[in-house]
Write a protein that holds these residues in place. Structure first.
Motif, PDB file in Angstrom:
ATOM      1  N   ASP A  86     -11.292 -19.318 -10.651  1.00  8.71           N
ATOM      2  CA  ASP A  86     -10.381 -19.622  -9.539  1.00  8.71           C
ATOM      3  C   ASP A  86      -9.303 -20.617  -9.920  1.00  8.71           C
ATOM      4  OD1 ASP A  86     -11.243 -17.837  -7.706  1.00  8.71           O
ATOM      5  OD2 ASP A  86     -12.709 -19.192  -6.784  1.00  8.71           O
ATOM      6  N   TYR A 105     -10.346 -14.088 -16.536  1.00  6.81           N
ATOM      7  CA  TYR A 105     -11.232 -13.322 -15.662  1.00  6.81           C
ATOM      8  C   TYR A 105     -10.688 -11.902 -15.437  1.00  6.81           C
ATOM      9  CZ  TYR A 105     -13.407 -11.905 -11.253  1.00  6.81           C
ATOM     10  OH  TYR A 105     -14.046 -11.187 -10.273  1.00  6.81           O
ATOM     11  N   THR A 149      -3.877 -14.396  -6.475  1.00  6.28           N
ATOM     12  CA  THR A 149      -5.187 -14.205  -5.824  1.00  6.28           C
ATOM     13  C   THR A 149      -5.337 -12.788  -5.278  1.00  6.28           C
ATOM     14  OG1 THR A 149      -4.315 -14.924  -3.677  1.00  6.28           O
ATOM     15  CG2 THR A 149      -5.348 -16.604  -5.054  1.00  6.28           C
ATOM     16  N   LEU A 150      -4.210 -12.086  -5.089  1.00  4.31           N
ATOM     17  CA  LEU A 150      -4.278 -10.833  -4.340  1.00  4.31           C
ATOM     18  C   LEU A 150      -5.023  -9.730  -5.096  1.00  4.31           C
ATOM     19  CD1 LEU A 150      -3.263 -10.514  -1.464  1.00  4.31           C
ATOM     20  CD2 LEU A 150      -1.483  -9.032  -2.351  1.00  4.31           C
ATOM     21  N   LEU A 171      -7.722 -10.119  -6.421  1.00 12.79           N
ATOM     22  CA  LEU A 171      -9.120 -10.266  -6.024  1.00 12.79           C
ATOM     23  C   LEU A 171      -9.386  -9.573  -4.701  1.00 12.79           C
ATOM     24  CD1 LEU A 171      -9.491 -14.122  -6.602  1.00 12.79           C
ATOM     25  CD2 LEU A 171     -10.391 -12.314  -8.086  1.00 12.79           C
ATOM     26  N   GLU A 172      -8.376  -9.641  -3.820  1.00  7.59           N
ATOM     27  CA  GLU A 172      -8.560  -9.164  -2.444  1.00  7.59           C
ATOM     28  C   GLU A 172      -8.383  -7.657  -2.344  1.00  7.59           C
ATOM     29  OE1 GLU A 172      -7.999 -11.787   0.368  1.00  7.59           O
ATOM     30  OE2 GLU A 172      -8.457 -13.218  -1.248  1.00  7.59           O
ATOM     31  N   ILE A 173      -7.420  -7.136  -3.084  1.00  8.37           N
ATOM     32  CA  ILE A 173      -7.074  -5.722  -2.957  1.00  8.37           C
ATOM     33  C   ILE A 173      -7.273  -5.075  -4.318  1.00  8.37           C
ATOM     34  CG2 ILE A 173      -5.220  -4.094  -2.457  1.00  8.37           C
ATOM     35  CD1 ILE A 173      -4.115  -6.102  -0.461  1.00  8.37           C
ATOM     36  N   SER A 182      10.153 -13.785  -7.491  1.00 11.15           N
ATOM     37  CA  SER A 182       9.175 -14.610  -6.792  1.00 11.15           C
ATOM     38  C   SER A 182       7.773 -14.066  -7.034  1.00 11.15           C
ATOM     39  CB  SER A 182       9.480 -14.584  -5.292  1.00 11.15           C
ATOM     40  OG  SER A 182       8.297 -14.756  -4.528  1.00 11.15           O
ATOM     41  N   GLY A 188       5.060 -14.830  -5.212  1.00  5.04           N
ATOM     42  CA  GLY A 188       4.496 -14.445  -3.919  1.00  5.04           C
ATOM     43  C   GLY A 188       4.909 -13.046  -3.515  1.00  5.04           C
ATOM     44  N   MET A 189       6.198 -12.730  -3.707  1.00  5.57           N
ATOM     45  CA  MET A 189       6.675 -11.402  -3.295  1.00  5.57           C
ATOM     46  C   MET A 189       6.125 -10.316  -4.204  1.00  5.57           C
ATOM     47  SD  MET A 189       8.175 -11.373  -0.482  1.00  5.57           S
ATOM     48  CE  MET A 189       7.433 -12.894   0.155  1.00  5.57           C
ATOM     49  N   ALA A 204       3.236 -10.207  -5.493  1.00  7.98           N
ATOM     50  CA  ALA A 204       1.880  -9.945  -5.007  1.00  7.98           C
ATOM     51  C   ALA A 204       1.907  -9.213  -3.675  1.00  7.98           C
ATOM     52  CB  ALA A 204       1.121 -11.262  -4.870  1.00  7.98           C
ATOM     53  N   MET A 205       2.798  -9.651  -2.799  1.00  5.86           N
ATOM     54  CA  MET A 205       2.864  -9.038  -1.473  1.00  5.86           C
ATOM     55  C   MET A 205       3.253  -7.571  -1.572  1.00  5.86           C
ATOM     56  SD  MET A 205       5.010 -10.384   1.732  1.00  5.86           S
ATOM     57  CE  MET A 205       5.326  -9.343   3.159  1.00  5.86           C
ATOM     58  N   GLY A 214       0.386  -5.644  -2.715  1.00  6.04           N
ATOM     59  CA  GLY A 214      -0.602  -5.455  -1.650  1.00  6.04           C
ATOM     60  C   GLY A 214      -0.176  -4.388  -0.656  1.00  6.04           C
ATOM     61  N   LEU A 215       1.081  -4.411  -0.262  1.00  8.28           N
ATOM     62  CA  LEU A 215       1.569  -3.418   0.704  1.00  8.28           C
ATOM     63  C   LEU A 215       1.513  -2.013   0.106  1.00  8.28           C
ATOM     64  CD1 LEU A 215       4.664  -5.374   2.104  1.00  8.28           C
ATOM     65  CD2 LEU A 215       2.529  -4.928   3.325  1.00  8.28           C
ATOM     66  N   ASN A 232      -2.116  -0.876   0.064  1.00 11.05           N
ATOM     67  CA  ASN A 232      -2.554  -0.527   1.419  1.00 11.05           C
ATOM     68  C   ASN A 232      -2.112   0.881   1.814  1.00 11.05           C
ATOM     69  OD1 ASN A 232      -3.850  -2.890   1.845  1.00 11.05           O
ATOM     70  ND2 ASN A 232      -2.390  -3.727   3.331  1.00 11.05           N
ATOM     71  N   SER A 269       5.535 -19.745   0.974  1.00  7.71           N
ATOM     72  CA  SER A 269       6.255 -18.985  -0.043  1.00  7.71           C
ATOM     73  C   SER A 269       7.745 -19.206   0.113  1.00  7.71           C
ATOM     74  CB  SER A 269       5.944 -17.485   0.128  1.00  7.71           C
ATOM     75  OG  SER A 269       7.035 -16.705  -0.309  1.00  7.71           O
ATOM     76  N   ALA A 271      10.052 -17.427  -1.125  1.00  6.18           N
ATOM     77  CA  ALA A 271      10.710 -16.150  -0.877  1.00  6.18           C
ATOM     78  C   ALA A 271      10.630 -15.781   0.601  1.00  6.18           C
ATOM     79  CB  ALA A 271      10.078 -15.065  -1.736  1.00  6.18           C
ATOM     80  N   VAL A 323       1.005 -14.426   1.728  1.00 10.45           N
ATOM     81  CA  VAL A 323      -0.198 -14.219   0.916  1.00 10.45           C
ATOM     82  C   VAL A 323      -1.108 -15.422   1.121  1.00 10.45           C
ATOM     83  CG1 VAL A 323      -1.113 -13.979  -1.414  1.00 10.45           C
ATOM     84  CG2 VAL A 323       1.037 -12.855  -0.825  1.00 10.45           C
ATOM     85  N   TRP A 381       0.854 -10.103   7.306  1.00 10.40           N
ATOM     86  CA  TRP A 381       0.531  -8.683   7.227  1.00 10.40           C
ATOM     87  C   TRP A 381      -0.920  -8.466   6.804  1.00 10.40           C
ATOM     88  CZ3 TRP A 381      -0.974  -6.720   2.455  1.00 10.40           C
ATOM     89  CH2 TRP A 381      -0.780  -7.573   1.363  1.00 10.40           C
TER      90      TRP A 381
END
Lengths: 701, 701
Positions: free
Chosen positions: A31, A39, A156-157, A159-161, A174, A176-177, A179-180, A183-184, A187, B320, B322, B398, B428
């Motif tokens: 983590d 990991y 971290t994403l 791990l989640e998805i 970015s 964050g973006m 990863a986002m 994720g989208l 999904n 974030s 962004a 995120v 989201w």
């Protein structure tokens, strides 16, 4: 100077497909930022060598840990640097001296924090450049390649998805973006191979990683998140190669509003781009622009799972009359047309639909579907061959007990392979959406999303089909320049434009009223008298323009008044420009400004005093054709007027378009010397009678 | 004539709170249309009597079944009719003769199927009306009241999505949309009490059921789906009562585009409304308009869970950078402002944020949140009291491992109760969204949804705060009318407008050029000569207007030319209007048309030849104030010009607004006789110098 990554660049292989990865600052805790890449690589089957570097540990997550990079048994191909501040700089130095081709600097605290951090960052990049080592970051979330398990990233994403490989590359300034967006996409069941974040872009940019991922033959779609675009040539080269390979580029360029641009400057220290210029650039190079990551991912689902629409006409099918209405509204809101069905299609439909259902588009299957689930496929087969239909929207707002949704999805899949045209589904119920997605059909939550996506795809397709103008030999010669930072006088400006083939007003220069009166007598029309000075480009505000003078007395009076004003303004070298008073149907305008990233940006549209208020203008980047300008003119608010209303004749927009092309070529030829050109108004006369520029200003750079 | 439902109307109690319900065509199968209401009422604890009526069964779903309504042991309060065609008509007759106060006719196949069905429907409503029985439908999905278990409805969605009582009423012309809106609300955890669909509205309308549900004291929010609005007074009365009770109305009016309106006509046989008029009506009566059911439900979540914003300034907080950029973009796209934080707030923030984070709005908490989850609450407490902030947007793109989302949600809840201002979340990821929703905070999927909702709420709040003009005594007298269907001559039109206090051009009527020349000599300015005829309202197209005549010769020439043209057009009673050539800064326009549903609709905006091309106009419904008109003028595209650009003076928009108010009052006074009024152009002069209408036309009804 940043350079493009080429296929034979060792840094390319190192970044996306490294045979070995060292992690400086590796952690046993998965983590921690320094623990997560270790990991992830182990979890996702990375087959190269992993070299954790941490002087305080012997084993990290089951792998032998090394005291320093110098101790490693080989020179790794890629290094991840996850230690702070000066230690990061020292690590970069050590790695570059070892000859490691590329480093990902995850550590933050550099240029994004201000001047102090910028100095540290410059030191870091200087050290790397000295040895030819390429840098991603600093302040980067890292790179991830799910094709080979090289997950040099701490998001971290993942791990989640659950990751799933696929033909998509996500490249973002970015973390964050990145990863986002990942994720989208996941999904929506979309596989993603590359997820890369460039952070501060001290060296490697989004454009360079896009070029690198273009060399992965499995990639069909590259999604970019940008807050600033500083190297237009680089992205243009990516777009050109992508087009040749049939790879689609979709980009979010955030910071399109003043507040957004300011936030972007705070976020990444990004220099603002003019948003209209970004649009023109993307359009010119066939890059589809999305407003935000959510729209980006909707576009991505469509592009991956559908052909592009060949036209604007859409056919709507629903089991709800109300959804038919909502879909028709959304279609027209986004510039699509609800296609009229042919008589043949309507006759076919009437054989299946109940006697009282309409056979028009939108096609309302009605609740009759509940008693006969086969109706769905029957209706689709009727409309599939309609010659007007460019796309199909299947709208299923409610499908509960009694609806055989999996049969509908199967029918839709058959329909898609049969019609070879875009088919999209609107469904907000998860079970309905999933049934269609499993058949590889794009699904949207609501009509607005479906129609805006179809409309964007249509615009994108139109752009791809466009022939780019060839300006390899622009006509104009460079003009003789004045002093940098100054303006040319109006007369010199008009001369320069005329020499480049633009239609400008006939005029004389003179220094006294007698000369002007003689000119007025010779041209037999009322004249305009303007006091000219390079020091006073904005004449009307100072009363230095007198219009429609039709007597010697009025001309003398104008000279007297203007002389008095010039004296007040301290202008000692007066010169006058006298021209016949011209008339046109409309006042348009055209102009150029030199953008530090994009070069000459050409603007044209509604002119005169309406120019600022209406903002009814368009922007083009060279090269462009007369046809391109005409297309843009047709999209102006005032377009209906150009064709002639209330008994007026149509305007000579062809002549205006030719002037704009000439202006563009002139701007290219003189790019070095000019800061901006402003021609307003340009009087547009009836078709065949041309245009005439009556006022213009060139600002020198 | 449809009548409003009042609290003491027995049909009201019967429909929403019946003590007994008979179901004609009841089925033992809960999946049949006639079986589902029985199933639902038993399942959802309906405590009144259920009387299944079916001559072929003794027991239905455990309840005694009756051969006919006549056999029932009492006259039920409500009857559901689920038998087809003529049997439905016969049932209506039998029920009405028994004195049942209200019937829900679920059966389809009436006016929605065409002329034949309309005849059957008229017979049905005629029979009901003869006995005073009220009808919902036909072709209605039914009514559902989850407050008392009276689920007289066959929607499948109540099987799929568990009902939950709450302060919301959903009333729709479409059954599918009533179910869909219900489903979308429940997915957001919003409790719903009433779900009603009116189908063909042969009798009871959405407006009447809205009025009925307004009498349920637990209802705080009424959501409507409309495809056609045919009784404006009814909905105005609902809106007035709702406003007094603090109940909010939100409506989708579908069919706003031409294709959508046509689809609505096919769907429900609905008569189209002009969309700009619908907007004006909703604005006038404080009804919030949503584009579609998805937006409706987003607005609903906000209205239920947040106060309305007192201003346009929003503060953005994110983990974030962004998302900060995307949120700032979305805010400005929707007309919100990214509030500058006060020096005090920024000083507070700098004590918590890392030394290099910005303390400006948007506030980027950065990934520092990961190492200190308490930062979230600390940042909120810093910004909560900023005097500029009207609303807060918390954007969490995120938040995976390491983020204490439930602590964030708790912090946000504390913040909401402390700040008493709107707070919304963008998330989201389902787990993040749920954590905040559980704390009663509105959550949106993306920045666009959050900002568009805040902006809509702000507009709604502004509308509620507006003082409605008092026109109880409009000034103008009815004018003497000409023949219906004809037009007044321009001169008569100008006289009529002048008599109502509008500034019109000074003019004379004459029949020969000599008279005109004399007038020109007396007024010492160039004149306009127009040939006037009631038969030729569009003069310019026929060359019947000559402008700027400044000599006797030109006036004679104009008369000669126009006489020749009049002869060609077969006009035998020529009359001329001669007026001085007036000038203004701008040409605006104003007009009226009589809407069959809404009465006089007043339009104003950019005039002259730009009127059609720019469509830069606004619509108002009476009564309105000069201030209302000024507000609308400020939102025009040409608004910047009205304040004066490039050395021009500001225009007299006050005088223009006064003219528009006078026009509105004139239209009200003469509503019976006028079809339309068209005043274009209206020359607007510099501030203090007024306006002058130079061309106008009244069309009689």
């Amino acid at each position: 100077m940043k350079t493009l990554l080429h296929q034979n660049d060792p840094a390319l292989a190192a970044l996306l497909n490294p045979s070995s990865v060292a992690i400086i600052g590796a952690s046993d805790n998965p983590d921690k930022i320094g623990g997560r890449p270790v990991y992830y690589m182990k979890k996702h089957g990375y087959t190269g060598k992993i070299y954790p570097v941490n002087p305080t540990r012997d084993v990290i997550q089951g792998e032998k840990s090394w005291r320093s990079v110098q101790d490693l048994p080989e020179v790794p191909e890629l290094v991840i640097i996850a230690v702070a501040g000066q230690a990061a700089v020292d690590s970069v130095k050590a790695c570059s001296e070892l000859g490691i081709p590329a480093a990902i600097v995850i550590t933050a605290g550099f240029s994004e924090t201000g001047a102090q951090g910028k100095i540290l960052q410059d030191r870091l990049t200087g050290l790397a450049a000295a040895q030819g080592m390429r840098i991603v970051g600093p302040n980067s979330q890292g790179l991830a390649n799910f094709g080979n398990g090289a997950i040099a990233c701490f998001s971290t994403l993942f791990l989640e998805i659950e990751p799933g490989d696929g033909p998509v590359s996500v490249i973002s300034q970015s973390g964050g973006m990145s990863a986002m967006i990942y994720g989208l996409l996941r999904n929506r069941g979309i596989g993603v191979r590359h997820v890369h974040a460039t952070g501060n872009e001290a060296d490697i940019t989004v454009g360079q990683l896009a070029m690198a991922s273009l060399h992965d033959p499995d990639i069909r779609l590259i999604l970019m998140y940008l807050e600033s675009l500083q190297n237009a040539d680089e992205l243009a080269a990516v777009a050109a190669l992508a087009k040749r390979r049939g790879v689609v580029l979709i980009a979010v360029k955030a910071g399109h509003s003043p507040a957004g641009a300011q936030a972007a400057a705070s976020h990444t220290g990004a220099l603002a781009n003019q948003d209209s210029t970004i649009n023109a650039f993307f359009e010119q190079h066939g890059i589809l622009r999305a407003r935000d990551p959510h729209q980006l991912v909707r576009y991505a689902e469509f592009i991956l799972r559908s052909p592009l629409p060949a036209g604007n006409q859409t056919v709507i099918v629903s089991n709800s009359g109300a959804s038919c209405v909502l879909a028709a509204d959304a279609a027209e809101d986004h510039g699509l047309r609800v296609a009229p069905l042919s008589a043949g299609t309507q006759a076919d439909l009437s054989m299946h639909l109940s006697s009282f259902a309409t056979t028009r588009n939108p096609v309302d299957i009605t609740a009759a579907l509940l008693s006969n689930n086969r109706l769905f496929g029957q209706v689709l087969s009727c409309i599939g061959h309609d010659p007007k239909a460019d796309s199909f929207v299947i709208d299923i707002p409610v499908a509960g007990r009694g609806y055989d949704v999996s049969a509908f999805a199967q029918d839709a899949e058959n329909f898609v392979s049969d019609s070879k045209k875009p088919v999209v589904v609107v469904a907000w119920q998860p079970a309905v959406a999933m049934a269609f997605r499993e058949k590889n059909i794009p699904v949207f939550d609501d009509e607005e999303q479906a129609m805006s996506t179809l409309a964007a795809a249509r615009r994108f397709q139109t752009g791809l089909a466009r022939t780019i103008a060839d300006w390899s030999a622009p006509a104009g010669k460079p003009i003789a320049l004045g002093k940098a930072g100054s303006t040319l006088s109006e007369a010199d400006t008009l001369d320069a434009l005329a020499s480049a083939g633009m239609a400008v007003v006939d005029y004389i220069r003179c220094t006294d009223a007698h000369h002007a009166v003689a000119y007025w007598q010779s041209c037999k029309r009322p004249v305009v008298v303007k006091a000219c000075s390079e020091k006073r480009p904005h004449k009307s505000e100072h009363g230095l323009v007198a219009l429609a003078l039709d007597s010697a007395a009025k001309i003398h009076e104008a000279f007297d008044n203007q002389s008095a004003m010039l004296e007040k303004l301290g202008i000692t070298d007066p010169c006058w420009l006298v021209a016949p008073m011209e008339k046109g149907l409309f006042e348009l305008a055209a102009g150029v400004h030199m953008d530090p990233v994009f070069g000459p940006v050409i603007m044209a549209g509604t002119g005169g005093k309406y120019i600022e208020a209406l903002q009814d203008v368009f922007v083009l980047l060279p090269p462009f054709t007369v046809g391109d300008v005409m297309d843009k003119l047709r999209a102006l608010q005032i377009a209906p007027l150009l064709h002639g209303v209330r008994g007026d004749p149509a305007a000579d927009i062809q002549a205006f378009a030719e002037l704009v092309v000439a202006l563009g070529k002139f701007a290219i030829s003189n790019a070095a010397g000019i800061r901006s050109i402003d021609i307003n108004p340009i009087l547009v006369r009836p078709q065949g009678l041309g245009v005439i520029a009556v006022d213009a200003l060139i600002e020198l750079s």
